[in-house]
Design an enzyme around this catalytic site. Structure first.
Site, PDB file in Angstrom:
ATOM      1  N   GLU A 115       0.848  -1.199   0.000  1.00  0.00           N
ATOM      2  CA  GLU A 115       0.000   0.000   0.000  1.00  0.00           C
ATOM      3  C   GLU A 115       0.877   1.239   0.000  1.00  0.00           C
ATOM      4  O   GLU A 115       2.098   1.154   0.193  1.00  0.00           O
ATOM      5  CB  GLU A 115      -0.943  -0.028   1.220  1.00  0.00           C
ATOM      6  CG  GLU A 115      -1.997  -1.122   1.080  1.00  0.00           C
ATOM      7  CD  GLU A 115      -2.961  -1.211   2.251  1.00  0.00           C
ATOM      8  OE1 GLU A 115      -3.005  -0.295   3.072  1.00  0.00           O
ATOM      9  OE2 GLU A 115      -3.671  -2.225   2.324  1.00  0.00           O
ATOM     10  N   HIS A 238      -9.416   9.136   2.584  1.00  0.00           N
ATOM     11  CA  HIS A 238      -8.963   8.053   1.712  1.00  0.00           C
ATOM     12  C   HIS A 238      -9.196   8.498   0.283  1.00  0.00           C
ATOM     13  O   HIS A 238     -10.276   8.993  -0.045  1.00  0.00           O
ATOM     14  CB  HIS A 238      -9.745   6.768   2.017  1.00  0.00           C
ATOM     15  CG  HIS A 238      -9.086   5.555   1.457  1.00  0.00           C
ATOM     16  ND1 HIS A 238      -8.995   5.318   0.104  1.00  0.00           N
ATOM     17  CD2 HIS A 238      -8.478   4.506   2.055  1.00  0.00           C
ATOM     18  CE1 HIS A 238      -8.361   4.169  -0.083  1.00  0.00           C
ATOM     19  NE2 HIS A 238      -8.025   3.664   1.072  1.00  0.00           N
ATOM     20  N   ARG A 284      -1.249   8.827   1.180  1.00  0.00           N
ATOM     21  CA  ARG A 284      -2.651   9.209   0.994  1.00  0.00           C
ATOM     22  C   ARG A 284      -2.921  10.701   0.975  1.00  0.00           C
ATOM     23  O   ARG A 284      -3.796  11.162   0.251  1.00  0.00           O
ATOM     24  CB  ARG A 284      -3.478   8.626   2.131  1.00  0.00           C
ATOM     25  CG  ARG A 284      -3.776   7.229   1.887  1.00  0.00           C
ATOM     26  CD  ARG A 284      -4.635   6.695   2.965  1.00  0.00           C
ATOM     27  NE  ARG A 284      -4.597   5.262   2.781  1.00  0.00           N
ATOM     28  CZ  ARG A 284      -5.117   4.400   3.610  1.00  0.00           C
ATOM     29  NH1 ARG A 284      -5.707   4.829   4.700  1.00  0.00           N
ATOM     30  NH2 ARG A 284      -5.046   3.124   3.375  1.00  0.00           N
ATOM     31  N   HIS A 345     -11.811   9.164   6.239  1.00  0.00           N
ATOM     32  CA  HIS A 345     -11.525   7.742   6.448  1.00  0.00           C
ATOM     33  C   HIS A 345     -11.015   7.418   7.844  1.00  0.00           C
ATOM     34  O   HIS A 345     -11.433   6.441   8.451  1.00  0.00           O
ATOM     35  CB  HIS A 345     -10.482   7.332   5.411  1.00  0.00           C
ATOM     36  CG  HIS A 345     -10.098   5.881   5.435  1.00  0.00           C
ATOM     37  ND1 HIS A 345     -11.006   4.881   5.181  1.00  0.00           N
ATOM     38  CD2 HIS A 345      -8.906   5.268   5.655  1.00  0.00           C
ATOM     39  CE1 HIS A 345     -10.395   3.700   5.249  1.00  0.00           C
ATOM     40  NE2 HIS A 345      -9.124   3.907   5.560  1.00  0.00           N
ATOM     41  N   ARG A 380      -1.404   8.909   9.022  1.00  0.00           N
ATOM     42  CA  ARG A 380      -1.241   7.474   9.311  1.00  0.00           C
ATOM     43  C   ARG A 380      -0.752   6.715   8.077  1.00  0.00           C
ATOM     44  O   ARG A 380      -1.277   6.877   6.976  1.00  0.00           O
ATOM     45  CB  ARG A 380      -2.579   6.898   9.746  1.00  0.00           C
ATOM     46  CG  ARG A 380      -2.567   5.407   9.993  1.00  0.00           C
ATOM     47  CD  ARG A 380      -3.954   4.940  10.320  1.00  0.00           C
ATOM     48  NE  ARG A 380      -4.796   5.092   9.156  1.00  0.00           N
ATOM     49  CZ  ARG A 380      -5.313   4.083   8.460  1.00  0.00           C
ATOM     50  NH1 ARG A 380      -5.070   2.842   8.817  1.00  0.00           N
ATOM     51  NH2 ARG A 380      -6.066   4.310   7.427  1.00  0.00           N
TER      52      ARG A 380
HETATM   53  C1  SIN Z   1      -7.550   0.313   2.448  1.00  0.00           C
HETATM   54  O1  SIN Z   1      -7.817  -0.861   2.269  1.00  0.00           O
HETATM   55  O2  SIN Z   1      -7.236   1.090   1.545  1.00  0.00           O
HETATM   56  C2  SIN Z   1      -7.649   0.850   3.830  1.00  0.00           C
HETATM   57  C3  SIN Z   1      -6.474   0.454   4.604  1.00  0.00           C
HETATM   58  C4  SIN Z   1      -6.251   1.417   5.703  1.00  0.00           C
HETATM   59  O3  SIN Z   1      -6.933   2.430   5.783  1.00  0.00           O
HETATM   60  O4  SIN Z   1      -5.344   1.195   6.491  1.00  0.00           O
END
Ligand code: SIN
Length: 530
Positions: A115, A238, A284, A345, A380
């Protein structure tokens, strides 16, 4: 009056993990305002970031977390969460949770996702329904514990403290008033260890990836009794929430970009490269701001997330939940790009705690999203929150089991007194105020801020809070009224925190002060009623 050794408010990963750990040591009540599984945790798609591979290291995970946190993480907390993570993950697996695996030259290994902001693949997952699997595993285990009472459809109203009762001695938390929604009655609960694990406050915004329960209850309750609240200006948006008129709060996991998904604007351009060398997988805050700018510049309503270059088999296997949900809305993600917009989010700030979940009020603990331990700083790192929930819940349980203090004498707490006027006509005011808060937060306190907009929001919120206070004392309380009261409090805390940070850092971006100003602002924003 009921009495318990431990009272946990909230039934997500942090609350349930804590309850399971202390169940051997005394009576436990888990209070949850809807069903046990109605939590943010159950909606988590991506997974849990944890160092499990030889190609990864604690040092790299620490570094990635500190970089995302933009100078505000507490490094000691980051190291603790990162290094204690693997042991907590092992415990979760011992309860029966099976993370996805893959074949590597004839043997099975954990299948690690990637991610934004992570320099390595390190996200353990169960397809794209990790949170749901975790929630079910923990709830199953909890229901086996005879010492634990799971109180569903019960909502905490207010904490009871020594100061509120007028005791002269040192202030501490003594209990909580709890609304039994079915009976419509408020009960008094006495305990020396109250743990807030109520999750975040996404519903304070018009658009959110959060479920309906995320109304900031824990922060609002803690604030009312004088607990310190930190860093509430850092609300994470998000970048990719499904954009569809009928879809409410549906997240398209960052893992889709981790597997190669590309963000495109309405002209089909891979626009992220213009904003950050890391492209669609930049952290993000950067991606959400870039989408916001693209949407404002083009006048389009959304951008698009394109993973059509992957095989349909891979997409269906890796993202079954997202695939099926999009299909229900007429979008086949294996053939067309998914329309997406940013949405609120995650609350990176919260009730200020140490790394054992202790707040400044003795007897009151906070764990999970509701708490601000110092792990997330100003932004975060994706998938760090479930890990924090596990690690800090464990540490809080150890701390609470160790505590022999607490008042030895029996304390009798006063019964709840409530106004009992119930005027159905006035219900419309509750819904109107609820909508107004969410709309004004979205318009004035969103991804890009200015002092003028924040001041406008602040003035309007003060009026709303006055109206809500009047309602609260005169009318019979209901979950809707309690949630509205909490939302208004948390919205005001976000605005006040944002107004006091005269710089841009991490998730707080203001056109009036676009630079980061380390000399004055490299520290937490701490608010306290006391
Ligand atoms: C996601 O699946 O994009 C959310 C994961 C997160 O917010 O830590």
């Amino acid at each position: 009056m009921k009495e318990y050794d431990f009272v946990v408010i909230g039934s997500g990963i942090a609350g349930l993990s804590f309850a399971l750990k202390v169940a051997k040591y005394g009576s436990v009540a888990v209070i949850t305002k809807r069903k046990g599984a109605d939590t943010n945790t159950a909606w988590a798609q991506g997974g849990i970031a944890c160092v499990t591979s030889d190609e990864d290291s604690f040092e790299l995970h620490v570094r990635d977390t500190l970089v995302a946190g933009a100078g505000l993480c507490d490094e000691a907390v980051v190291r603790t969460v990162v290094t204690e993570g693997p042991e907590r993950i092992r415990e979760l697996m011992e309860l029966g949770l099976q993370f996805d695996e893959r074949d590597v030259s004839g043997h099975r290994e954990l299948d690690l996702g990637r991610e934004g902001g992570h320099s390595k693949r390190r996200v353990l997952h169960v397809q794209d329904v990790t949170g749901k699997e975790i929630e079910e595993t923990l709830l199953r285990e909890l229901r086996r514990q005879s010492e634990v009472e799971l109180l569903e459809n019960h909502m905490a109203v207010d904490l009871i403290t020594a100061a509120k009762l007028g005791f002269a001695a040192e202030d501490r938390c003594l209990g909580v008033y709890m609304l039994d929604e079915k009976k419509g009655e408020v009960e008094t609960i006495r305990s020396d260890r109250i743990v807030l694990a109520t999750g975040g406050c996404g519903k304070v915004y018009l658009y959110t990836t959060n479920p309906d329960i995320a109304t900031g209850d824990g922060v609002a309750m803690a604030w009312r009794v004088g607990a310190e609240i930190a860093n509430m200006e850092f609300i994470q948006f998000h970048p990719t929430c499904l954009f569809h008129a009928q879809a409410k709060s549906f997240l398209i996991s960052e893992a889709v970009r981790g597997e190669g998904g590309i963000l495109r604007n309405n002209r089909g351009e891979d626009f992220m490269k213009r904003y950050d060398a890391r492209g669609s997988l930049a952290p993000r805050d950067i991606v959400a701001r870039a989408i916001d700018a693209e949407i404002k510049r083009s006048g389009a309503k959304c951008v698009f997330l394109d993973i059509t270059h992957k095989s349909p088999e891979f997409i269906r296997e890796r993202f079954p939940h997202i695939y099926e949900t999009c299909l229900r809305f007429g979008i086949d993600m294996s053939k067309q790009a998914i329309p997406v917009v940013p949405a609120a989010h995650y609350q990176c700030g919260g009730i200020k705690t140490d790394m054992n979940g202790a707040t400044n009020l003795p007897g009151l603990y906070a764990i999970g999203e509701v708490a601000c331990t110092g792990l997330h700083g100003a932004n975060r790192l994706a998938s760090n929150s479930l890990l924090e929930g596990l690690v800090v819940a464990h540490r809080a349980a150890v701390a609470c089991i160790d505590i022999r203090s607490g008042s030895k004498q029996r304390i009798s707490l006063p019964e709840w007194k409530s106004g009992d006027v119930q005027d159905v006509d006035e219900m419309v005011v509750i819904y109107h105020n609820w909508d107004e808060i969410r709309r004004l937060m979205w318009d004035y306190v969103g991804i890009v801020r200015t002092d003028k907009r924040l001041q406008r929001a602040s003035a309007r919120l003060r009026n709303l809070q006055r109206e809500i206070r009047e309602f609260y004392w005169n009318f019979k309380i209901s979950v809707d009224l309690l949630e509205l009261r909490n939302l208004a409090t948390v919205a005001a805390l976000i605005v006040d925190s944002a107004l006091s940070r005269k710089e841009s850092r991490g998730l707080h971006y203001t056109l009036d002060y676009p630079e980061t100003e380390d000399r004055q602002f490299k520290g937490e924003t701490v608010l306290s009623r006391g």
